[in-house]
Design a protein around this motif. Sequence first.
Motif, PDB file in Angstrom:
ATOM      1  N   MET A   1       0.843  -1.184   0.000  1.00 11.34           N
ATOM      2  CA  MET A   1       0.000   0.000   0.000  1.00 11.34           C
ATOM      3  C   MET A   1       0.879   1.236   0.000  1.00 11.34           C
ATOM      4  N   ARG A   2       0.555   2.232  -0.827  1.00 11.67           N
ATOM      5  CA  ARG A   2       1.346   3.447  -0.898  1.00 11.67           C
ATOM      6  C   ARG A   2       0.574   4.590  -0.272  1.00 11.67           C
ATOM      7  N   ARG A   3       1.194   5.271   0.682  1.00 13.54           N
ATOM      8  CA  ARG A   3       0.544   6.372   1.355  1.00 13.54           C
ATOM      9  C   ARG A   3       1.471   7.569   1.363  1.00 13.54           C
ATOM     10  N   SER A   4       0.884   8.748   1.365  1.00 17.80           N
ATOM     11  CA  SER A   4       1.687   9.959   1.381  1.00 17.80           C
ATOM     12  C   SER A   4       2.061  10.313   2.800  1.00 17.80           C
ATOM     13  N   LEU A   5       3.216  10.978   2.963  1.00 23.83           N
ATOM     14  CA  LEU A   5       3.670  11.430   4.262  1.00 23.83           C
ATOM     15  C   LEU A   5       3.358  12.898   4.411  1.00 23.83           C
ATOM     16  N   PRO A   6       2.603  13.309   5.439  1.00 23.29           N
ATOM     17  CA  PRO A   6       2.349  14.728   5.647  1.00 23.29           C
ATOM     18  C   PRO A   6       3.668  15.470   5.764  1.00 23.29           C
ATOM     19  N   SER A   7       3.801  16.587   5.040  1.00 27.67           N
ATOM     20  CA  SER A   7       5.090  17.278   4.969  1.00 27.67           C
ATOM     21  C   SER A   7       5.513  17.855   6.299  1.00 27.67           C
ATOM     22  N   VAL A 107      16.705  18.314   8.737  1.00 29.16           N
ATOM     23  CA  VAL A 107      17.395  17.290   7.961  1.00 29.16           C
ATOM     24  C   VAL A 107      16.552  16.942   6.740  1.00 29.16           C
ATOM     25  N   HIS A 108      17.226  16.466   5.692  1.00 28.86           N
ATOM     26  CA  HIS A 108      16.523  16.008   4.498  1.00 28.86           C
ATOM     27  C   HIS A 108      16.211  14.524   4.649  1.00 28.86           C
ATOM     28  N   VAL A 109      14.966  14.140   4.379  1.00 31.81           N
ATOM     29  CA  VAL A 109      14.523  12.760   4.585  1.00 31.81           C
ATOM     30  C   VAL A 109      13.829  12.220   3.342  1.00 31.81           C
ATOM     31  N   LEU A 110      14.351  11.107   2.836  1.00 27.87           N
ATOM     32  CA  LEU A 110      13.616  10.308   1.863  1.00 27.87           C
ATOM     33  C   LEU A 110      12.945   9.204   2.670  1.00 27.87           C
ATOM     34  N   PRO A 111      11.643   9.277   2.848  1.00 24.54           N
ATOM     35  CA  PRO A 111      10.992   8.435   3.854  1.00 24.54           C
ATOM     36  C   PRO A 111      10.685   7.014   3.405  1.00 24.54           C
ATOM     37  N   GLN A 112      10.493   6.185   4.409  1.00 22.42           N
ATOM     38  CA  GLN A 112      10.090   4.793   4.207  1.00 22.42           C
ATOM     39  C   GLN A 112       8.694   4.727   3.612  1.00 22.42           C
ATOM     40  N   ASP A 117       6.266  13.982  -3.270  1.00 21.01           N
ATOM     41  CA  ASP A 117       7.103  15.127  -3.625  1.00 21.01           C
ATOM     42  C   ASP A 117       8.586  14.787  -3.702  1.00 21.01           C
ATOM     43  N   VAL A 118       8.969  13.567  -3.274  1.00 17.64           N
ATOM     44  CA  VAL A 118      10.384  13.195  -3.262  1.00 17.64           C
ATOM     45  C   VAL A 118      10.539  11.764  -3.792  1.00 17.64           C
ATOM     46  N   THR A 119      11.785  11.383  -4.026  1.00 17.83           N
ATOM     47  CA  THR A 119      12.055  10.031  -4.521  1.00 17.83           C
ATOM     48  C   THR A 119      11.825   9.007  -3.412  1.00 17.83           C
ATOM     49  N   TRP A 120      11.239   7.880  -3.797  1.00 18.53           N
ATOM     50  CA  TRP A 120      10.987   6.785  -2.844  1.00 18.53           C
ATOM     51  C   TRP A 120      12.023   5.708  -3.118  1.00 18.53           C
ATOM     52  N   VAL A 121      13.109   5.730  -2.339  1.00 13.06           N
ATOM     53  CA  VAL A 121      14.258   4.861  -2.601  1.00 13.06           C
ATOM     54  C   VAL A 121      14.190   3.601  -1.737  1.00 13.06           C
ATOM     55  N   GLY A 122      14.226   2.454  -2.379  1.00 12.79           N
ATOM     56  CA  GLY A 122      14.261   1.182  -1.656  1.00 12.79           C
ATOM     57  C   GLY A 122      15.296   0.268  -2.276  1.00 12.79           C
ATOM     58  N   TRP A 123      15.148  -1.028  -2.046  1.00 12.46           N
ATOM     59  CA  TRP A 123      16.015  -2.015  -2.687  1.00 12.46           C
ATOM     60  C   TRP A 123      15.209  -3.270  -2.987  1.00 12.46           C
ATOM     61  N   ASN A 124      15.644  -3.998  -4.000  1.00 14.25           N
ATOM     62  CA  ASN A 124      14.967  -5.253  -4.328  1.00 14.25           C
ATOM     63  C   ASN A 124      15.973  -6.286  -4.810  1.00 14.25           C
ATOM     64  N   THR A 125      15.594  -7.539  -4.663  1.00 12.02           N
ATOM     65  CA  THR A 125      16.376  -8.675  -5.187  1.00 12.02           C
ATOM     66  C   THR A 125      15.451  -9.500  -6.075  1.00 12.02           C
ATOM     67  N   HIS A 186      11.552  -0.792   1.514  1.00  7.99           N
ATOM     68  CA  HIS A 186      11.889   0.636   1.560  1.00  7.99           C
ATOM     69  C   HIS A 186      12.232   1.032   2.984  1.00  7.99           C
ATOM     70  N   ALA A 187      13.089   2.038   3.107  1.00 11.39           N
ATOM     71  CA  ALA A 187      13.549   2.501   4.417  1.00 11.39           C
ATOM     72  C   ALA A 187      13.628   4.017   4.403  1.00 11.39           C
ATOM     73  N   ASN A 188      13.980   4.586   5.553  1.00 10.52           N
ATOM     74  CA  ASN A 188      14.199   6.020   5.674  1.00 10.52           C
ATOM     75  C   ASN A 188      15.663   6.340   5.382  1.00 10.52           C
ATOM     76  N   TRP A 189      15.896   7.359   4.555  1.00 12.10           N
ATOM     77  CA  TRP A 189      17.229   7.844   4.244  1.00 12.10           C
ATOM     78  C   TRP A 189      17.325   9.278   4.764  1.00 12.10           C
ATOM     79  N   VAL A 190      18.214   9.521   5.711  1.00 13.90           N
ATOM     80  CA  VAL A 190      18.329  10.841   6.333  1.00 13.90           C
ATOM     81  C   VAL A 190      19.705  11.431   6.040  1.00 13.90           C
ATOM     82  N   PHE A 191      19.728  12.683   5.575  1.00 10.69           N
ATOM     83  CA  PHE A 191      20.960  13.420   5.302  1.00 10.69           C
ATOM     84  C   PHE A 191      20.969  14.650   6.202  1.00 10.69           C
TER      85      PHE A 191
END
Length: 298
Positions: A1-7, A107-112, A117-125, A186-191
């Motif tokens: 399920m894909r849900r938006s994160l309140p900014s 901080v900049h966050v690409l969220p889980q 509004d931002v890239t949704w970065v995860g990983w797959n095999t 998918h996970a949270n990426w924090v810079f």
Amino acid sequence: MRRSLPSALLVVVALLTPAAASAQPTDQTIAPDQRIAADEAVLSRGHVDIGPRYADGAWKLMVHDDTGDPAVWRDLDRTAFQVPDKALLTVPDNPAYAFIGKPGARVHVLPQVQNPDVTWVGWNTQDPQVMETVDRGVTLTLTGVEGPGELFVYLQAGNFGAADVLWNSTKPERQDIWVDTNTHTHANWVFTAPGVYLVQVEAHAKLVDGKEVRNTTTLRFAVGDAVDPEAALAATPRTSANAAPPAAASEKDVAADDRGSGPPLGVVALIAAVVVLGVLVVVVLVRGRAAKRQGTSG
């Protein structure tokens, strides 16, 4: 399920509902003949996954770009992930997340959880040939981070438990993530600061035929609206992505290093013993001759 994160909320905050905090993408199917794009790309929105696949028969860590139709695979050396200021969130006043920084820091966050509004970065095999040839799973290893701040990658469970920190750039050691085959996460990426980040990641696996495969490449992030993604594409890591990791020094090696470049301690001890023995022999001979002279004069 894909849900938006309140900014206005940071995904790490326990104010998120359990359902939202644990949201992960639905299963996906990757075609075996999916095209590998040759052009450079800046990915700033939409769904992407880092993962291994076979490119021209060679094991390689790439990015599966699902932002267009059809989806394609991309070479990570020719891809930059843009992290806009729309990803800026505030570190909460919660001791469980003190590892990120001081409360109130931005901080900049690409969220889980997907934020459109931002890239949704995860990983797959989930590359078909990977699933067919890999024995059980793949290890993704963080081998180094170069950037103006720190990088944290972590999972947030839906039961308000502590963050499961997978990668932490403040730690110097290699950090492994085990990923079963046919997995999509998918996970949270924090810079913690804006700028260009070069994140070196290795994909390693044992195959069903007993062989091992390994590839290391660089993930390129342009964090902040003021940062040109072209700078991330042009940046060169200080260390080669495919350089072998430094071997851990043994106690024997450390002892040798501490001694410097001189001869080993065993050799020094042997030389000292020979010198002492020689001195003793000289002393005995001198005393013997002196005693003989005294006896003759008497």
